[in-house]
Design an enzyme around this catalytic site. Structure first.
Site, PDB file in Angstrom:
ATOM      1  N   GLU A  92      74.527   0.753  98.734  1.00 55.72           N
ATOM      2  CA  GLU A  92      75.118   2.526  98.411  1.00 55.72           C
ATOM      3  C   GLU A  92      74.998   2.898  98.810  1.00 55.72           C
ATOM      4  O   GLU A  92      75.924   4.795  99.831  1.00 55.72           O
ATOM      5  CB  GLU A  92      74.733   2.592  96.733  1.00 55.72           C
ATOM      6  CG  GLU A  92      75.381   1.745  95.580  1.00 55.72           C
ATOM      7  CD  GLU A  92      74.475   2.059  93.838  1.00 55.72           C
ATOM      8  OE1 GLU A  92      75.571   2.126  93.624  1.00 55.72           O
ATOM      9  OE2 GLU A  92      73.136   2.346  94.245  1.00 55.72           O
ATOM     10  N   ASP A 146      83.052  -2.388  88.444  1.00 55.74           N
ATOM     11  CA  ASP A 146      82.694  -3.011  87.069  1.00 55.74           C
ATOM     12  C   ASP A 146      83.392  -1.918  85.854  1.00 55.74           C
ATOM     13  O   ASP A 146      83.817  -0.987  86.598  1.00 55.74           O
ATOM     14  CB  ASP A 146      81.850  -3.536  86.305  1.00 55.74           C
ATOM     15  CG  ASP A 146      81.093  -2.799  86.581  1.00 55.74           C
ATOM     16  OD1 ASP A 146      80.776  -2.083  85.135  1.00 55.74           O
ATOM     17  OD2 ASP A 146      79.816  -2.430  87.079  1.00 55.74           O
TER      18      ASP A 146
END
Ligand code: ADE
Length: 250
Positions: free
Chosen positions: A13, A216
């Site tokens: 990330e 997601d």
């Protein structure tokens, strides 16, 4: 010159930020509380980059160290999140204008979601850092969105701004995401750190901002979608957004 803290939960990330710092010059790495803090420059900005690991406690502890030990002037969190709102799709980018802890409930002593003794449930991100992140995200999508959509079979990505909710739970069921939508209809995305960072920054009057790419949709397919997105694409998003953001604030 501003010193900016940049946090993420997991290495993917942060994208290529630490490599960019090494390419830009000397980097001092300090280990504290089992975390590494990389102090240097990236894209013309003095930064301290670090991995918080996952969850609200981890984020709060890391934010405190950035503020007290490294004396940062502001903190930006970059990473992935689960989409909650029906309009938010995998590959979209969400900027958290406000943040709330969806798992905080001291009722009936205090209203649900309210942080006891702070008399608030919603914490605002800094508007000018959030504007700069939104511009950086839009420019990243304008430059790379169609290539990303083709390569990773996501829809044409979009940028959203609004409420991000955080809690110590990976939401991975249809009932779970529907319950969040019901309880918090404004919520765009769910993750596990942003609101903890926002609370600590509020308590110390340090500006913060949160940018999340949707990995997601917090349903039964979330574990697989999250893992695939994290490995394949999260780094490209973080690197692409951060380079544009840092050049714009420098
Ligand atoms: N971060 C990314 N996806 C998430 C989810 N479904 N729940 C909590 N945090 C997340």
């Amino acid at each position: 010159m501003t010193m900016l803290g940049i946090m993420a939960a997991l290495p993917q990330e942060l994208g290529d930020l630490v490599a960019q710092m090494h390419a830009a010059g000397a980097v001092e790495t300090v280990t504290l509380g089992q975390r590494e803090y990389h102090v240097g420059h990236a894209h013309g900005v003095r930064v301290v980059a670090t991995l918080a690991r996952i969850g609200k406690v981890a984020a709060a502890a890391t934010a405190s160290a950035l503020i007290h030990v490294f004396k940062v002037d502001a903190i930006v969190f970059t990473g992935v999140a689960g989409g909650v709102h029906a309009n938010v799709r995998v590959g979209d980018i969400v900027i958290g204008d406000t943040l709330l802890q969806h798992d905080l409930d001291a009722s009936p002593l205090f209203p649900r979601y309210e942080v006891p003794l702070l008399a608030r449930s919603h914490f605002a991100a800094d508007p000018s850092f959030s504007d700069a992140l939104a511009l950086a995200a839009a420019s990243f999508i304008a430059d790379e969105g169609s290539a990303l959509a083709e390569r990773f079979a996501v829809h044409a990505p979009r940028v959203h701004r609004g409420l991000i909710v955080s809690g110590d739970r990976f939401v991975a069921s249809n009932e779970g995401v529907l319950a969040l939508r019901d309880a918090l209809p404004d919520a765009l995305a769910v993750e596990m750190e942003g609101a903890a960072l926002a609370q600590v920054c509020f308590e110390h009057a340090v500006p913060c901002a949160v940018v999340r790419t949707i990995s997601d949709t917090a349903d039964a397919a979330a574990p697989e979608s999250f893992a695939e997105f994290l490995v394949a694409i999260a780094g490209a998003y973080s690197s692409g957004i951060l380079v544009r953001f840092l050049r714009s604030v420098h």
